[in-house]
Design an enzyme around this catalytic site. Structure first.
Site, PDB file in Angstrom:
ATOM      1  N   LYS A  19      24.080  37.716  49.018  1.00 56.74           N
ATOM      2  CA  LYS A  19      24.974  36.796  48.302  1.00 56.74           C
ATOM      3  C   LYS A  19      24.259  35.474  48.039  1.00 56.74           C
ATOM      4  CE  LYS A  19      29.040  33.891  49.157  1.00 56.74           C
ATOM      5  NZ  LYS A  19      29.796  34.093  47.908  1.00 56.74           N
ATOM      6  N   CYS A 533      32.224  38.061  48.694  1.00 55.43           N
ATOM      7  CA  CYS A 533      32.462  38.714  49.977  1.00 55.43           C
ATOM      8  C   CYS A 533      33.777  38.227  50.571  1.00 55.43           C
ATOM      9  CB  CYS A 533      31.336  38.410  50.960  1.00 55.43           C
ATOM     10  SG  CYS A 533      29.726  39.041  50.453  1.00 55.43           S
ATOM     11  N   CYS A 661      46.308  42.442  40.087  1.00 56.67           N
ATOM     12  CA  CYS A 661      44.966  42.548  39.507  1.00 56.67           C
ATOM     13  C   CYS A 661      44.623  44.013  39.261  1.00 56.67           C
ATOM     14  CB  CYS A 661      43.912  41.985  40.455  1.00 56.67           C
ATOM     15  SG  CYS A 661      44.098  40.263  40.876  1.00 56.67           S
ATOM     16  N   HIS A 711      36.514  35.865  36.591  1.00 56.22           N
ATOM     17  CA  HIS A 711      35.396  36.326  37.403  1.00 56.22           C
ATOM     18  C   HIS A 711      34.058  35.954  36.780  1.00 56.22           C
ATOM     19  CE1 HIS A 711      38.778  38.996  38.513  1.00 56.22           C
ATOM     20  NE2 HIS A 711      38.303  38.785  39.724  1.00 56.22           N
TER      21      HIS A 711
END
Length: 774
Positions: A19, A533, A661, A711
């Protein structure tokens, strides 16, 4: 001997190394070479962990910088022209498909503005994959230096022999869709895709690969006829390659394949079949009976989806049953699925209470579990007697622990009545009351709840957690952040405001920390999508609410604005699904406990002057059983009842919202309607707007389909949002439509957030003016 296998390993690293590196690359803080080097380091580290544990069959090609399905999209050349036309480096093209890309013109290079491909949930997990998107004239071509070969050779150079993992062709196309404006049925392209798989398998064999894992998880679905029919020609072809290709183990997971058992004879040329015996142990006998005379069974007996320590006694019994039918040489002990869905290692959790620490097993620990089970059934229980006794003691200690049972919670559940699930009046009555009290314009604008979680917010939260600042200092900081968010929304011209959630670390963890029955980890991160995450809380016992959880912040937000303010809560099903749930009582019971706790919070918010309350349920679709039938009906019944129990204690004038979602509503539209939410907001910007057709005539309440993708850092233009609203009005009535983003804004930066919301508000104003001129 019985071999041990792992189907896949988490990618992020012990401390979310991937990440950090990926996000550093996106912000130009490290080079492409540095990112690729970090990926290689992590892969080697993960292979070494599994080898050190004694795993016989170690996966490769389970690593991805963003998503494993996106890897296949690029590897097979299924990249829409809107991404290839810029001549991007392959890595940047890859990330552009995953998260979109927006760059101004510079140094003679044209501006780049391209949205991300659609992203949806991976079966019923909380992992998200990028959806393959095909053109009518779609062709397929294997890229040079295919990733499965590169990563196999990496491991081999380090002295580790691996089994490459590939998503199967039937699953790849079944999970795909036609691009916007295209009419192709992806599965009809199976004949053109198959030669690419033949080429890939041939090259893998030439590279020295002896065994390959081909994942075909769609076998757990009620398959469309074309997809089911594709298995026979595809695997007869791949199975006929013989010595030209590696031996194939076809893997399924997340359900049973009994309803597709007639496919298995066409797979008899394959080396073996993997099935998930954690999720569906009852399929064992049927699958064993359908195997070919020499085929291997890979028995998934170590849970790849939850964090509870494996009950060795139960797992060994399953494996021994298979051995009785097949013999030891034809059975492999495996994880039920990839370990992608669990945290990296329990060794990082230094702050867990020793009692509950003993109940858990994360990815590193699960690799040892498959090895121990394989040893137990190969050499006999006496060879691992000490470990078996310790495991039995752990299982028994959890069962008898006082943490798990709260008589007061049980008493309250027993007192729940049917009328507690129903609002006082029907929607037609409620909306009149709400219209009077809220006084909203047409096309009311709002956001889904969260605003950017800045570096300063994270620093102050960390200081408070460490005791470096007082509670009073932290609360003052939070109030300042709320005031800024509220003032920003007022300046932007939004109609229904939110307090921005600066005090919240995660939409489930925040509530879990304020409820009994939960425990929390420090480093137990799990990949959700891309670099995102989450650290799921763990439900270990009965759940209740000792005190209000959100009232103070919401009440303050109400006090500083004259506009309607939404209280923000996470619904009972999402709290359940985005936690690691208990496996010792039904999930229905856990959902009801959560609903009762949230019901108290909803009533307290209303009493504090909050007249709009949003109870988010993005995980409702995720929990839906993968096949139609009694199990799905039962789930929807108790899931809907849990939501209604949490929201039905308020007056008619209090407006209840909910958010969803990645929801394909066609399969369970009746359940969405049964929630009886006054306003529904849904992810929509990357979906085909025709999805809204299910709401066209049957849905009587208000709805806010997302008008832009949160996003991605990309800022949609005002015209783009207008075009989306126009498209929505083909299916929804003017007085029914709300305008909002796809989801919360916590992962975005402030500049892009303000720019996008400005365009959104201006688009809504345009449509108000257009309607008033009629």
């Amino acid at each position: 001997m019985v071999q041990s296998a792992v189907l896949g390993f988490p990618r992020m690293g012990k401390l979310r190394d991937l990440k950090k590196a990926t996000e550093a690359y996106w912000s130009d803080k490290i080079s492409r070479e540095e990112l690729l080097s970090e990926g290689k380091r992590l892969r080697l580290e993960h292979w070494k962990i599994q080898k050190a544990a004694g795993v016989d069959i170690i996966p490769s090609n389970d690593f991805a910088f963003y998503d494993h399905v996106l890897d296949h999209i690029q590897m097979f050349g299924v990249v829409p022209e809107r991404y290839t036309k810029y001549g991007l480096d392959p890595l940047d093209e890859y990330f552009a498909m995953g998260r979109g890309l927006q760059k101004p013109a510079k140094d003679g290079q044209a501006a780049i503005d391209v949205p991300a491909l659609e992203m949806v949930k991976w079966f019923d997990s909380n992992y998200h994959y990028v959806k393959p998107t095909l053109q009518d004239n779609q062709t397929f071509k294997l890229t040079a230096n295919p990733k499965p070969i590169v990563q196999y050779l990496e491991a081999k150079e380090a002295g580790i022999i691996t089994r490459p993992v590939i998503l199967g062709p039937v699953s790849f196309l079944t999970l795909a869709k036609a691009d916007r404006g295209q009419s192709v049925d992806p599965i009809t392209k199976i004949g053109e895709l198959l030669p690419v798989y033949v080429e890939l398998l041939t090259k893998l064999k030439q590279a020295g690969v002896e065994d390959v894992q081909i994942d075909e998880p769609v076998l757990v679905f009620d398959l469309p006829p074309k997809s089911k029919a594709a298995f026979k020609p595809v695997y007869e072809k791949l199975g006929s390659l013989g010595a030209q290709a590696p031996r194939i183990v076809l893997a399924t997971y997340f359900g049973d394949i009994v309803h597709n058992i007639d496919v298995l004879p066409a797979l008899h040329n394959l080396h073996g079949i993997h099935v998930d015996l954690v999720r569906n142990p009852e399929q064992l006998n049927t699958v064993v009976a359908a195997l070919g005379p020499n085929q291997v069974l890979s028995a998934g007996v170590v849970d790849g989806r939850n964090i509870w320590k494996t009950n060795f006694k139960t797992a060994i019994a399953k494996v021994e049953l298979a051995i009785q039918r097949l013999g030891k040489e034809r059975v492999i002990v495996s994880t039920s699925s990839s370990l992608l869905h669990v945290p990296h290692t329990l060794a990082s959790e230094k702050n867990l209470d020793p009692e509950v620490h003993d109940w858990f097993s994360f990815a590193v620990e699960k690799t040892s579990e498959v090895v121990l089970i394989a040893k137990a059934v190969t050499e006999g229980a006496a060879a691992v007697n000490e470990q078996l006794v310790a495991n039995e003691n752990s299982i028994n200690a959890r069962t008898s622990s006082k943490r798990t049972n709260d008589p007061k919670v049980k008493e309250r559940q027993a007192a729940v009545t049917e009328d507690m699930h129903v609002r006082k009046s029907v929607f037609e009555v409620r909306i009149k009351e709400q219209t009077k009290s809220l006084n909203l314009p047409l096309f009311p604008t709002t956001t889904i709840g969260s605003f950017p979680q800045t570096k300063e917010i994270r620093i102050q939260r960390n200081k408070f957690t460490k005791g470096e600042i007082t509670a009073e200092e932290y609360e003052k900081f939070i109030e300042q952040e709320i005031a800024y968010v509220v003032k920003t929304q007022e300046d932007l011209g939004l109609d229904v405001l939110v307090h921005g959630e600066p005090e919240r670390n995660d939409m489930v963890q925040y509530f879990g920390e304020r409820l009994t029955g939960y425990v929390f980890t420090t480093h137990a991160w799990v990949q959700s999508y891309g670099s995102r995450c989450v650290r799921p809380p763990i439900i270990v016992g009965d759940i209740s609410r000792p005190a209000p959880m959100t009232v103070k912040e919401s009440k303050y937000a109400v006090s500083i604005s004259s506009k309607p303010m939404k209280g923000m809560l996470t619904g009972p099903i999402t709290c359940l699904r985005w936690s690691f749930p208990r496996d010792d009582i039904p999930q229905e019971d856990q959902a009801q406990q959560l609903a009762l706790a949230l019901r108290d919070e909803v009533v307290d918010l209303e009493a504090a002057g909050v007249k709009v309350i949003q109870v988010d349920e993005p995980a409702l679709r995720e929990g839906l059983p993968l096949r139609k039938g009694a199990a799905r009906d039962a789930y929807l019944n108790w899931a809907v009842k849990a939501f209604c129990l949490s929201t039905s204690g308020v007056a008619d004038g209090t407006q209840i919202h909910s958010h969803f979602c990645y929801s394909e509503f066609q399969d369970f539209f009746h359940a969405i309607a049964a929630l009886d939410a006054d306003v529904l907001s849904i992810e929509n910007s990357k979906s085909d707007a025709k999805l809204l057709k299910v709401f066209e005539e049957e849905y009587p309440r208000h709805i806010g389909p997302g008008v832009y993708d949160i996003h991605s850092p990309r800022v949609p233009s005002e015209q783009e949002i207008k075009d989306r609203i126009d498209e929505m009005l083909n299916y929804l009535k003017v007085g029914q439509l709300w305008i909002n983003p796809d989801c919360g804004l916590k992962t975005r930066q402030w500049p892009e957030t303000k720019a996008a919301l400005t365009n959104m508000v201006n688009a809504a104003k345009f449509f108000r003016q257009r309607e008033s001129a009629k």
